[in-house]
Design an enzyme around this catalytic site. Structure first.
Site, mmCIF file in Angstrom:
data_model
loop_
_atom_site.group_PDB
_atom_site.id
_atom_site.type_symbol
_atom_site.label_atom_id
_atom_site.label_comp_id
_atom_site.label_asym_id
_atom_site.label_seq_id
_atom_site.Cartn_x
_atom_site.Cartn_y
_atom_site.Cartn_z
ATOM 1 N N ARG A 73 -27.059 -28.045 -8.332
ATOM 2 C CA ARG A 73 -25.728 -27.439 -8.351
ATOM 3 C C ARG A 73 -25.324 -26.902 -9.725
ATOM 4 O O ARG A 73 -24.867 -25.763 -9.852
ATOM 5 C CB ARG A 73 -24.656 -28.466 -7.912
ATOM 6 C CG ARG A 73 -24.515 -28.612 -6.426
ATOM 7 C CD ARG A 73 -24.214 -30.049 -6.093
ATOM 8 N NE ARG A 73 -25.398 -30.831 -6.383
ATOM 9 C CZ ARG A 73 -26.393 -31.028 -5.510
ATOM 10 N NH1 ARG A 73 -26.299 -30.536 -4.314
ATOM 11 N NH2 ARG A 73 -27.465 -31.722 -5.838
ATOM 12 N N THR A 74 -25.470 -27.744 -10.741
ATOM 13 C CA THR A 74 -24.884 -27.360 -12.036
ATOM 14 C C THR A 74 -25.605 -26.150 -12.610
ATOM 15 O O THR A 74 -24.975 -25.170 -13.020
ATOM 16 C CB THR A 74 -24.949 -28.554 -13.011
ATOM 17 O OG1 THR A 74 -24.450 -29.709 -12.339
ATOM 18 C CG2 THR A 74 -24.122 -28.289 -14.245
ATOM 19 N N LYS A 103 -43.680 -30.410 -27.846
ATOM 20 C CA LYS A 103 -44.475 -30.473 -29.088
ATOM 21 C C LYS A 103 -43.769 -31.293 -30.153
ATOM 22 O O LYS A 103 -44.227 -31.354 -31.294
ATOM 23 C CB LYS A 103 -44.712 -29.054 -29.617
ATOM 24 C CG LYS A 103 -45.394 -28.131 -28.643
ATOM 25 C CD LYS A 103 -45.450 -26.726 -29.253
ATOM 26 C CE LYS A 103 -45.494 -25.668 -28.178
ATOM 27 N NZ LYS A 103 -45.129 -24.341 -28.702
ATOM 28 N N ARG A 124 -28.181 -29.701 -20.262
ATOM 29 C CA ARG A 124 -28.235 -31.021 -19.599
ATOM 30 C C ARG A 124 -29.299 -31.837 -20.301
ATOM 31 O O ARG A 124 -30.446 -31.404 -20.429
ATOM 32 C CB ARG A 124 -28.551 -30.914 -18.112
ATOM 33 C CG ARG A 124 -28.811 -32.303 -17.498
ATOM 34 C CD ARG A 124 -28.801 -32.297 -16.007
ATOM 35 N NE ARG A 124 -27.454 -32.119 -15.480
ATOM 36 C CZ ARG A 124 -27.156 -32.149 -14.194
ATOM 37 N NH1 ARG A 124 -28.106 -32.352 -13.302
ATOM 38 N NH2 ARG A 124 -25.915 -31.996 -13.788
ATOM 39 N N HIS A 152 -20.029 -35.749 -17.718
ATOM 40 C CA HIS A 152 -20.349 -34.492 -17.026
ATOM 41 C C HIS A 152 -19.019 -33.745 -16.908
ATOM 42 O O HIS A 152 -18.402 -33.700 -15.842
ATOM 43 C CB HIS A 152 -20.934 -34.819 -15.652
ATOM 44 C CG HIS A 152 -21.610 -33.667 -14.963
ATOM 45 N ND1 HIS A 152 -21.448 -32.346 -15.343
ATOM 46 C CD2 HIS A 152 -22.441 -33.648 -13.893
ATOM 47 C CE1 HIS A 152 -22.153 -31.577 -14.528
ATOM 48 N NE2 HIS A 152 -22.766 -32.340 -13.643
HETATM 49 N N1 CP Z 1 -23.267 -32.645 -9.315
HETATM 50 C C1 CP Z 1 -24.371 -32.350 -10.034
HETATM 51 O O1 CP Z 1 -24.405 -32.451 -11.269
HETATM 52 O O2 CP Z 1 -25.420 -31.925 -9.280
HETATM 53 P P1 CP Z 1 -26.828 -31.442 -9.873
HETATM 54 O O3 CP Z 1 -27.463 -32.668 -10.517
HETATM 55 O O4 CP Z 1 -27.588 -30.936 -8.705
HETATM 56 O O5 CP Z 1 -26.554 -30.414 -10.911
#
Ligand code: CP
Length: 327
Positions: A73-74, A103, A124, A152
């Protein structure tokens, strides 16, 4: 030469507190006026997306997505958001394996390199606190897409946007956060941001091995936000306006598989639980799910989790527009 857009982009970008935003690393950066500004932009993004308008306000801009952990999603909603605003995307998924991190390159050097090419970085990472380190190293806006068990923040923004849309308010609500509250960065970010609203009561419903951390409880107490830890989901199901279910994060139990087994399957949202809930309540989940909401619940109009995922597109469009055009 830029193709003329049916909307100029003027009016899509917030002015005021939100326009001073430099990077997004934690949900408590956003106060209520900033949230209201952001949601106004997100509603406009929703309108132009739904009516198929062409929007090119980020033409000429490039977003780099750097993902050290899996995502559906993100990453894809950020990339879609950039495309829908006329910008371009370069992307490294599985950065641990497919970037020069393999590396031995540091996160700071990776960010300082990526910013030579792009106008905004979406990161991320697997370590709590890494978003702050990256933002400090970056001279372009950095948006955290989740840092390990830390936060998040963009998920929390879309969650609040979803609550506002689904039940018409965020003030005066009772919210149950359920599941892996020790490791779940979405629950942590949401708790921080909910503390900015009036008369919100939070119920924490977690297995013993995955209880919410003390820092969140202390923060809520300091803010005067009411909270309670309960071990029976049925006992609060009929009271809450929002039931926010989360996944037990198997990947964070590497050296404690027995704790994962204890936690997995303890709290399930199924049709029996839905019968206890109010008719105007909603069930949310940041997704992915692995059995903690049964598929039979999907047909219930109160199941908001896929609408929630869609709202992620509008919120991320609004954030990108603000960060790249707002100044
Ligand atoms: N909600 C969420 O962060 O989903 P993903 O891990 O698929 O990005």
């Amino acid at each position: 030469h830029r193709r003329p857009s049916r909307r100029s982009g003027a009016g899509l970008v917030a002015a005021g507190g939100l326009s001073s935003l430099a990077s997004v690393v934690e949900s408590q950066q956003f106060d209520r006026p900033m949230l209201e500004e952001l949601f106004e932009v997100a509603r406009e993004m929703e309108r132009i997306t739904e009516d198929g308008s062409e929007c090119k306000i980020l033409a000429g801009k490039v977003m780099g997505t750097l993902f050290y952990e899996p995502s559906t999603r993100t990453r894809l909603s950020f990339e879609t958001a950039m495309c829908r605003l006329g910008g371009k995307v370069v992307s490294t998924e599985n950065a641990r394996e497919f970037s020069s991190v393999a590396k031995g390159e540091t996160l700071e050097d990776t960010i300082r390199t990526l910013e030579q090419y792009v106008d905004v970085v979406v990161l991320r990472h697997f370590q709590a606190g890494s978003a702050r380190i990256a933002a400090d190293a970056a001279s372009v806006p950095l948006i955290s897409a989740g840092d390990g068990p830390g936060q998040h923040p963009t998920q929390a923004l879309l969650d609040i946007y979803t609550i506002q849309k689904e039940i018409g308010r965020v003030d005066d609500t009772k919210v149950a956060l359920v599941g892996d509250l020790a490791n779940g960065r979405t629950a942590r970010s949401l708790a921080y941001i909910l503390s900015k609203f009036r008369n919100v009561k939070l119920y924490f419903v977690a297995p013993d091995v995955a209880r919410i951390n003390e820092d969140i409880k202390e923060h809520l107490t300091e803010c005067g936000c009411e909270w309670e830890e309960v071990d029976n989901l049925q006992s609060v199901a009929s009271e809450v306006d929002v039931l926010y279910q989360t996944r037990i994060q198997k990947e964070r139990y590497g050296d404690r598989p027995e704790d994962y087994e204890k936690a997995q399957g303890k709290f399930i949202v199924d049709e029996d639980l839905m019968r206890l809930m109010k008719q105007d309540a909603v069930v949310m989940h940041p997704l992915p799910r692995v059995g903690e909401i049964t598929p039979q619940v999907d047909a219930d109009p109160r199941a908001a989790y896929f609408r929630q995922a869609k709202n992620g597109l509008y919120i991320r469009m609004a954030l990108l527009a603000t960060l790249l055009k707002g100044k």
